[in-house]
Design a protein around this motif. Structure first.
Motif, short mmCIF file in Angstrom:
data_model
loop_
_atom_site.label_atom_id
_atom_site.label_comp_id
_atom_site.label_asym_id
_atom_site.label_seq_id
_atom_site.Cartn_x
_atom_site.Cartn_y
_atom_site.Cartn_z
N GLU A 59 0.86 -1.15 0.05
CA GLU A 59 0.15 -0.13 0.02
C GLU A 59 0.66 1.25 -0.02
O GLU A 59 2.19 1.09 -0.17
N HIS A 62 -2.09 6.37 0.40
CA HIS A 62 -3.65 6.41 -0.17
C HIS A 62 -4.54 5.46 0.64
O HIS A 62 -5.72 5.93 0.82
N MET A 63 -4.11 4.69 1.55
CA MET A 63 -4.73 3.86 2.38
C MET A 63 -5.14 4.45 3.51
O MET A 63 -6.21 4.22 4.13
N LEU A 201 -9.37 -5.48 0.06
CA LEU A 201 -8.99 -4.37 -0.55
C LEU A 201 -10.12 -4.19 -1.75
O LEU A 201 -10.38 -5.43 -2.39
N SER A 202 -10.61 -3.11 -1.98
CA SER A 202 -11.33 -2.91 -3.33
C SER A 202 -10.86 -3.14 -4.56
O SER A 202 -9.68 -3.26 -4.63
N ASP A 205 -8.62 -0.29 -5.49
CA ASP A 205 -7.45 0.05 -4.68
C ASP A 205 -6.39 -0.88 -5.10
O ASP A 205 -5.29 -0.64 -5.33
N ARG A 206 -6.84 -2.27 -5.46
CA ARG A 206 -5.91 -3.14 -6.09
C ARG A 206 -5.37 -2.50 -7.33
O ARG A 206 -4.07 -2.96 -7.39
N PHE A 208 -4.95 0.53 -8.29
CA PHE A 208 -4.23 1.83 -7.86
C PHE A 208 -2.71 1.25 -7.34
O PHE A 208 -1.77 1.59 -7.84
N TYR A 209 -2.86 0.46 -6.38
CA TYR A 209 -1.62 0.01 -5.98
C TYR A 209 -0.81 -1.12 -6.76
O TYR A 209 0.77 -0.65 -6.92
N GLU A 286 -9.24 -1.66 5.69
CA GLU A 286 -10.56 -1.89 4.84
C GLU A 286 -11.38 -3.13 5.35
O GLU A 286 -12.45 -3.04 4.85
#
Length: 301
Positions: A59, A62-63, A201-202, A205-206, A208-209, A286
């Motif tokens: 991460e 952003h988290m 994680l959404s 988000d997956r 994004f990371y 999350e």
């Protein structure tokens, strides 16, 4: 159904109040500072009593967005990307948690912060502890969230080390294996370290990371964090010889670190509150946002 003017006015006032409260949550600003010989990107929001949020592996800053929104009403919130992560610089090394903590401290100093409350998750909790151990008079409260402290107590029996292979997964061959497959690698953490992978994680988000870590040099930097564990263990064992007295909150997932991190924390600090979040795994922000965010807000008041 008929509504009186006064009732309509009351409804309007309530709607306005709700919108005003939503608008009050300041969107964090993106900033960059050159400190301790490295470029550090960080999010900032709010003003008042300073809080520093330190992210973990897979991460970045952003988290912390849900927590930043809650805290920025009453605090100056600073959430850096650690060296080698997110939008921060990529020094060759070292990636010990003590040096990473020195980066964060240098950032705080550059911002005129003389005392702060510090929160860390995963690798970030190791950096948070190293920060407090090196600058105990500059930390008023500290929160550690689900992982472990290398070198403290019987640390090699920790739950997260059940998959010992990935703590030794660094070097040219691992880098070649994960190139272009970063998400496949991270899915192991996001799915297997969660109590329920569907509540981890959404999808956004997956993506994004994965994009962040797929940048040149970022997977290598992440692997160096694990390579440094042996040195971290030596340094943390030495820090533990002088226990902290700072109020410490330890949050763990029932299906992850459980009581282990709480027991470790009591070896390094004499003022520990431990909370095991039921039915949660490692990804506390999350998996248990509704429970974790209010608990942190309350502790950090």
């Amino acid at each position: 159904m008929k509504f009186s003017f006064s009732r309509l006015l009351g409804i309007g006032v309530l709607m306005f109040s709700a919108l005003a409260a939503q608008a009050h949550a300041e969107a964090p600003k993106h900033n960059v500072a050159e400190v301790n010989g490295v470029k550090i990107h960080y999010l900032s929001a709010g003003k008042g009593d300073p809080v520093i949020l330190i992210h973990g592996y897979t991460e970045s800053s952003h988290m912390w967005l849900p927590l930043i929104a809650a805290l920025s009403k009453d605090h100056l919130v600073i959430a850096p990307d650690l060296r080698g992560f997110g939008q921060s610089g990529l020094p060759a090394g070292p990636y010990t948690k003590s040096v990473m903590a020195q980066d964060v401290h240098a950032l705080a100093t550059s911002l005129g912060i003389k005392s702060a409350k510090v929160v860390g998750h995963d690798i970030g909790l190791m950096v948070a502890y190293a920060y407090a151990a090196q600058y105990p008079k500059e930390v008023s409260k500290i929160a550690l969230m689900d992982a472990f402290l290398p070198g403290v107590g019987n640390w090699k029996d920790v739950w997260l080390l059940r998959d010992l292979w990935h703590f030794h997964f660094y070097g040219e061959t691992p880098l070649a294996l994960v190139k272009g497959r970063e998400r496949t690698y991270f899915e192991h953490f996001w799915n297997d370290f969660a109590a329920d992978k569907t509540k981890s994680l959404s999808e956004a988000d997956r993506k994004f990371y994965t994009s962040e870590y797929a940048q040149p040099g970022h997977m290598k930097a992440g692997f160096e964090v694990f390579r440094a564990f042996e040195q971290d263990a030596k340094e943390f064992a030495n820090y533990a010889k002088t226990p902290l007295t700072i109020p410490m909150l330890v949050l763990t997932g029932e299906k992850a670190s459980g009581e282990f991190l709480i027991q470790q924390a009591r070896l390094v600090d004499s003022n520990v509150e431990g909370v095991v979040i039921k039915n949660s795994g490692h990804w506390l922000m999350e998996e248990a946002t509704a429970e974790v965010v209010p608990k942190l807000v309350q502790f950090l008041k």
